[in-house]
Design a protein around this motif. Structure first.
Motif, PDB file in Angstrom:
ATOM      1  N   VAL A 138       0.853  -1.193   0.000  1.00  0.00           N
ATOM      2  CA  VAL A 138       0.000   0.000   0.000  1.00  0.00           C
ATOM      3  C   VAL A 138       0.883   1.236   0.000  1.00  0.00           C
ATOM      4  O   VAL A 138       1.781   1.360   0.843  1.00  0.00           O
ATOM      5  CB  VAL A 138      -0.926   0.034   1.242  1.00  0.00           C
ATOM      6  CG1 VAL A 138      -1.788   1.294   1.228  1.00  0.00           C
ATOM      7  CG2 VAL A 138      -1.811  -1.203   1.290  1.00  0.00           C
ATOM      8  N   HIS A 139       0.643   2.150  -0.928  1.00  0.00           N
ATOM      9  CA  HIS A 139       1.391   3.403  -1.004  1.00  0.00           C
ATOM     10  C   HIS A 139       0.399   4.558  -0.948  1.00  0.00           C
ATOM     11  O   HIS A 139      -0.532   4.617  -1.748  1.00  0.00           O
ATOM     12  CB  HIS A 139       2.200   3.453  -2.309  1.00  0.00           C
ATOM     13  CG  HIS A 139       3.060   2.245  -2.504  1.00  0.00           C
ATOM     14  ND1 HIS A 139       4.258   2.064  -1.858  1.00  0.00           N
ATOM     15  CD2 HIS A 139       2.864   1.128  -3.269  1.00  0.00           C
ATOM     16  CE1 HIS A 139       4.786   0.911  -2.217  1.00  0.00           C
ATOM     17  NE2 HIS A 139       3.951   0.317  -3.076  1.00  0.00           N
ATOM     18  N   THR A 140       0.588   5.449   0.005  1.00  0.00           N
ATOM     19  CA  THR A 140      -0.368   6.539   0.168  1.00  0.00           C
ATOM     20  C   THR A 140       0.325   7.894   0.237  1.00  0.00           C
ATOM     21  O   THR A 140       1.498   7.981   0.594  1.00  0.00           O
ATOM     22  CB  THR A 140      -1.185   6.370   1.468  1.00  0.00           C
ATOM     23  OG1 THR A 140      -0.311   6.540   2.597  1.00  0.00           O
ATOM     24  CG2 THR A 140      -1.848   5.014   1.541  1.00  0.00           C
ATOM     25  N   ALA A 141      -0.419   8.933  -0.082  1.00  0.00           N
ATOM     26  CA  ALA A 141      -0.019  10.307   0.197  1.00  0.00           C
ATOM     27  C   ALA A 141      -0.981  10.776   1.286  1.00  0.00           C
ATOM     28  O   ALA A 141      -2.156  10.993   1.025  1.00  0.00           O
ATOM     29  CB  ALA A 141      -0.150  11.173  -1.045  1.00  0.00           C
ATOM     30  N   GLY A 142      -0.490  10.859   2.506  1.00  0.00           N
ATOM     31  CA  GLY A 142      -1.360  11.084   3.660  1.00  0.00           C
ATOM     32  C   GLY A 142      -1.305   9.855   4.538  1.00  0.00           C
ATOM     33  O   GLY A 142      -1.755   8.774   4.126  1.00  0.00           O
ATOM     34  N   LYS A 143      -0.747   9.982   5.720  1.00  0.00           N
ATOM     35  CA  LYS A 143      -0.450   8.805   6.556  1.00  0.00           C
ATOM     36  C   LYS A 143      -1.693   8.042   6.992  1.00  0.00           C
ATOM     37  O   LYS A 143      -1.604   6.858   7.339  1.00  0.00           O
ATOM     38  CB  LYS A 143       0.359   9.231   7.777  1.00  0.00           C
ATOM     39  CG  LYS A 143      -0.396  10.134   8.748  1.00  0.00           C
ATOM     40  CD  LYS A 143       0.446  10.439   9.980  1.00  0.00           C
ATOM     41  CE  LYS A 143      -0.329  11.278  10.994  1.00  0.00           C
ATOM     42  NZ  LYS A 143       0.455  11.534  12.207  1.00  0.00           N
ATOM     43  N   ASN A 144      -2.850   8.692   6.993  1.00  0.00           N
ATOM     44  CA  ASN A 144      -4.068   8.027   7.463  1.00  0.00           C
ATOM     45  C   ASN A 144      -4.960   7.527   6.324  1.00  0.00           C
ATOM     46  O   ASN A 144      -6.098   7.113   6.565  1.00  0.00           O
ATOM     47  CB  ASN A 144      -4.876   8.984   8.348  1.00  0.00           C
ATOM     48  CG  ASN A 144      -4.120   9.378   9.600  1.00  0.00           C
ATOM     49  OD1 ASN A 144      -3.460   8.543  10.220  1.00  0.00           O
ATOM     50  ND2 ASN A 144      -4.202  10.644   9.980  1.00  0.00           N
ATOM     51  N   GLU A 156      -4.272   1.226  16.984  1.00  0.00           N
ATOM     52  CA  GLU A 156      -5.108   1.791  18.045  1.00  0.00           C
ATOM     53  C   GLU A 156      -5.577   3.210  17.688  1.00  0.00           C
ATOM     54  O   GLU A 156      -6.726   3.574  17.940  1.00  0.00           O
ATOM     55  CB  GLU A 156      -4.341   1.813  19.369  1.00  0.00           C
ATOM     56  CG  GLU A 156      -5.175   2.276  20.554  1.00  0.00           C
ATOM     57  CD  GLU A 156      -6.427   1.438  20.764  1.00  0.00           C
ATOM     58  OE1 GLU A 156      -7.479   2.051  21.078  1.00  0.00           O
ATOM     59  OE2 GLU A 156      -6.367   0.205  20.612  1.00  0.00           O
ATOM     60  N   GLU A 157      -4.685   4.001  17.067  1.00  0.00           N
ATOM     61  CA  GLU A 157      -5.074   5.373  16.712  1.00  0.00           C
ATOM     62  C   GLU A 157      -6.160   5.394  15.638  1.00  0.00           C
ATOM     63  O   GLU A 157      -7.016   6.289  15.608  1.00  0.00           O
ATOM     64  CB  GLU A 157      -3.865   6.197  16.252  1.00  0.00           C
ATOM     65  CG  GLU A 157      -3.104   5.658  15.043  1.00  0.00           C
ATOM     66  CD  GLU A 157      -1.907   4.787  15.427  1.00  0.00           C
ATOM     67  OE1 GLU A 157      -0.922   4.817  14.675  1.00  0.00           O
ATOM     68  OE2 GLU A 157      -1.986   4.093  16.467  1.00  0.00           O
ATOM     69  N   ASP A 158      -6.153   4.379  14.728  1.00  0.00           N
ATOM     70  CA  ASP A 158      -7.206   4.291  13.716  1.00  0.00           C
ATOM     71  C   ASP A 158      -8.549   3.970  14.361  1.00  0.00           C
ATOM     72  O   ASP A 158      -9.584   4.538  13.997  1.00  0.00           O
ATOM     73  CB  ASP A 158      -6.869   3.201  12.690  1.00  0.00           C
ATOM     74  CG  ASP A 158      -5.702   3.577  11.790  1.00  0.00           C
ATOM     75  OD1 ASP A 158      -5.276   4.751  11.844  1.00  0.00           O
ATOM     76  OD2 ASP A 158      -5.227   2.704  11.045  1.00  0.00           O
ATOM     77  N   ILE A 159      -8.533   3.046  15.308  1.00  0.00           N
ATOM     78  CA  ILE A 159      -9.761   2.652  16.006  1.00  0.00           C
ATOM     79  C   ILE A 159     -10.334   3.839  16.775  1.00  0.00           C
ATOM     80  O   ILE A 159     -11.539   4.093  16.752  1.00  0.00           O
ATOM     81  CB  ILE A 159      -9.491   1.472  16.968  1.00  0.00           C
ATOM     82  CG1 ILE A 159      -9.049   0.238  16.171  1.00  0.00           C
ATOM     83  CG2 ILE A 159     -10.719   1.156  17.808  1.00  0.00           C
ATOM     84  CD1 ILE A 159      -8.526  -0.901  17.026  1.00  0.00           C
ATOM     85  N   GLN A 160      -9.467   4.581  17.441  1.00  0.00           N
ATOM     86  CA  GLN A 160      -9.913   5.735  18.214  1.00  0.00           C
ATOM     87  C   GLN A 160     -10.501   6.811  17.305  1.00  0.00           C
ATOM     88  O   GLN A 160     -11.498   7.457  17.639  1.00  0.00           O
ATOM     89  CB  GLN A 160      -8.743   6.315  19.024  1.00  0.00           C
ATOM     90  CG  GLN A 160      -9.164   7.335  20.073  1.00  0.00           C
ATOM     91  CD  GLN A 160     -10.202   6.796  21.032  1.00  0.00           C
ATOM     92  OE1 GLN A 160     -10.016   5.741  21.639  1.00  0.00           O
ATOM     93  NE2 GLN A 160     -11.319   7.506  21.170  1.00  0.00           N
ATOM     94  N   ARG A 161      -9.879   6.989  16.135  1.00  0.00           N
ATOM     95  CA  ARG A 161     -10.379   7.977  15.182  1.00  0.00           C
ATOM     96  C   ARG A 161     -11.780   7.592  14.703  1.00  0.00           C
ATOM     97  O   ARG A 161     -12.675   8.444  14.597  1.00  0.00           O
ATOM     98  CB  ARG A 161      -9.411   8.065  13.992  1.00  0.00           C
ATOM     99  CG  ARG A 161      -9.600   9.314  13.137  1.00  0.00           C
ATOM    100  CD  ARG A 161      -8.597   9.377  11.996  1.00  0.00           C
ATOM    101  NE  ARG A 161      -7.235   9.299  12.461  1.00  0.00           N
ATOM    102  CZ  ARG A 161      -6.396   8.274  12.219  1.00  0.00           C
ATOM    103  NH1 ARG A 161      -6.802   7.256  11.480  1.00  0.00           N
ATOM    104  NH2 ARG A 161      -5.169   8.269  12.689  1.00  0.00           N
ATOM    105  N   LEU A 162     -11.963   6.312  14.424  1.00  0.00           N
ATOM    106  CA  LEU A 162     -13.281   5.817  14.004  1.00  0.00           C
ATOM    107  C   LEU A 162     -14.300   6.015  15.122  1.00  0.00           C
ATOM    108  O   LEU A 162     -15.429   6.453  14.877  1.00  0.00           O
ATOM    109  CB  LEU A 162     -13.194   4.337  13.628  1.00  0.00           C
ATOM    110  CG  LEU A 162     -14.522   3.634  13.341  1.00  0.00           C
ATOM    111  CD1 LEU A 162     -15.194   4.233  12.116  1.00  0.00           C
ATOM    112  CD2 LEU A 162     -14.316   2.136  13.173  1.00  0.00           C
ATOM    113  N   LYS A 163     -13.917   5.696  16.365  1.00  0.00           N
ATOM    114  CA  LYS A 163     -14.833   5.840  17.501  1.00  0.00           C
ATOM    115  C   LYS A 163     -15.263   7.288  17.684  1.00  0.00           C
ATOM    116  O   LYS A 163     -16.421   7.566  18.018  1.00  0.00           O
ATOM    117  CB  LYS A 163     -14.191   5.299  18.779  1.00  0.00           C
ATOM    118  CG  LYS A 163     -14.141   3.776  18.847  1.00  0.00           C
ATOM    119  CD  LYS A 163     -13.660   3.300  20.200  1.00  0.00           C
ATOM    120  CE  LYS A 163     -13.674   1.769  20.266  1.00  0.00           C
ATOM    121  NZ  LYS A 163     -15.061   1.244  20.230  1.00  0.00           N
TER     122      LYS A 163
END
Length: 267
Positions: A138-144, A156-163
């Motif tokens: 996976v190659h992205t521009a934008g870490k998230n 964990e930070e992805d889960i928290q962002r979704l919550k």
């Protein structure tokens, strides 16, 4: 003697059926674009004493739910007409949010009502692709940009962002319910906003609906035995009718598909 001279009350009636959002080209579903004209026509009937809306939906898109809810309230205010909602099999999640556009809500004692919450569901395939020797690139521009990719380990930070997003959506839902139902809500018995759902009978005790009964029964009680119910429906094209579900296997597949769409969208 002069009863024949009395004017019969006229009620506009709309039916909303299916998942809220894009449910596929030939499947039944509810979205703002598809319902806007029908809703507008129902409210524009000047002789109508009220607008009745029957709903049968397990939920779906939060945005489409809010758009339809807001449009119904705008039309009600503009036309100065009362709105009465009737839940059929289910008015849950986004289906219940739309129902809150009603000045009154009725349901069958066995209807499923509530589910005031937000859901996101997915799968994790990280172990599977290791076993079959697949390397995820996976190659992205934008870490998230790759947040919650099912082929990568959860962060964990992805889960928290979704919550956090879910909490925002949930609060929007709660605000609509509290604005609509107000003092009618019985908050002492159970947590109304936990995502739980109830039977129509229980929902009445909790103040989520106003009473038990179907559209014909309640409308006759309110507007007289000779009430005229004017139905407003979307016209199906010939091809759509031919390709719409007609057997039990197709209907069962639609139910499964509706459940998966409901989970993906969030309401």
């Amino acid at each position: 003697m002069f009863s024949f001279l009395k004017k019969k009350k006229i009620i506009s009636h709309i039916k909303l059926n299916g998942v809220i959002g894009n449910a596929g080209k030939f499947k039944q579903g509810i979205d703002f674009a598809g319902q806007e004209e029908i809703i507008k026509k129902a409210f524009s009937l000047k002789k109508a004493a009220a607008v009745a809306i029957s709903i049968n939906s397990p939920g779906g898109s939060p945005v489409q739910s809010h758009l339809i809810y807001s449009f119904i309230r705008q039309q009600a205010k503009k036309s100065n007409k009362k709105v009465i909602f009737f839940a059929e099999d289910v008015a849950a999640s986004g289906g219940y949010l739309i129902s809150c556009a009603g000045d009154e809500i009725y349901a069958n004692s066995s209807s499923i009502i509530g589910s005031i919450g937000v859901i996101y569901s997915s799968f994790g395939f990280t172990e599977l692709i290791k076993k079959i020797g697949v390397e995820r690139r996976v190659h992205t521009a934008g870490k998230n940009k790759s947040t919650l990719d099912p082929f990568m380990e959860e962060k964990e930070e992805d889960i928290q962002r979704l919550k956090n997003i879910q909490l925002d959506l949930h609060q929007d839902f709660i605000n609509v319910v509290e604005k609509s139902r107000g003092a009618k809500l019985n908050k002492t018995e159970v947590e109304l906003f936990s995502g739980e759902f109830w039977s129509g009978s229980r929902a009445k005790k909790l103040g989520l609906i106003d009473g038990i009964g179907d559209a014909h029964e309640i409308l006759k009680e309110k507007f007289g035995e000779d009430v005229v119910i004017k139905k407003f429906e979307k016209t199906k094209g010939w091809l759509s009718q031919k390709l719409s579900s007609s057997n039990h296997i197709d209907q069962f597949a639609n139910i499964l598909d509706e459940r998966s769409i409901w989970q993906r969208y969030g309401f």
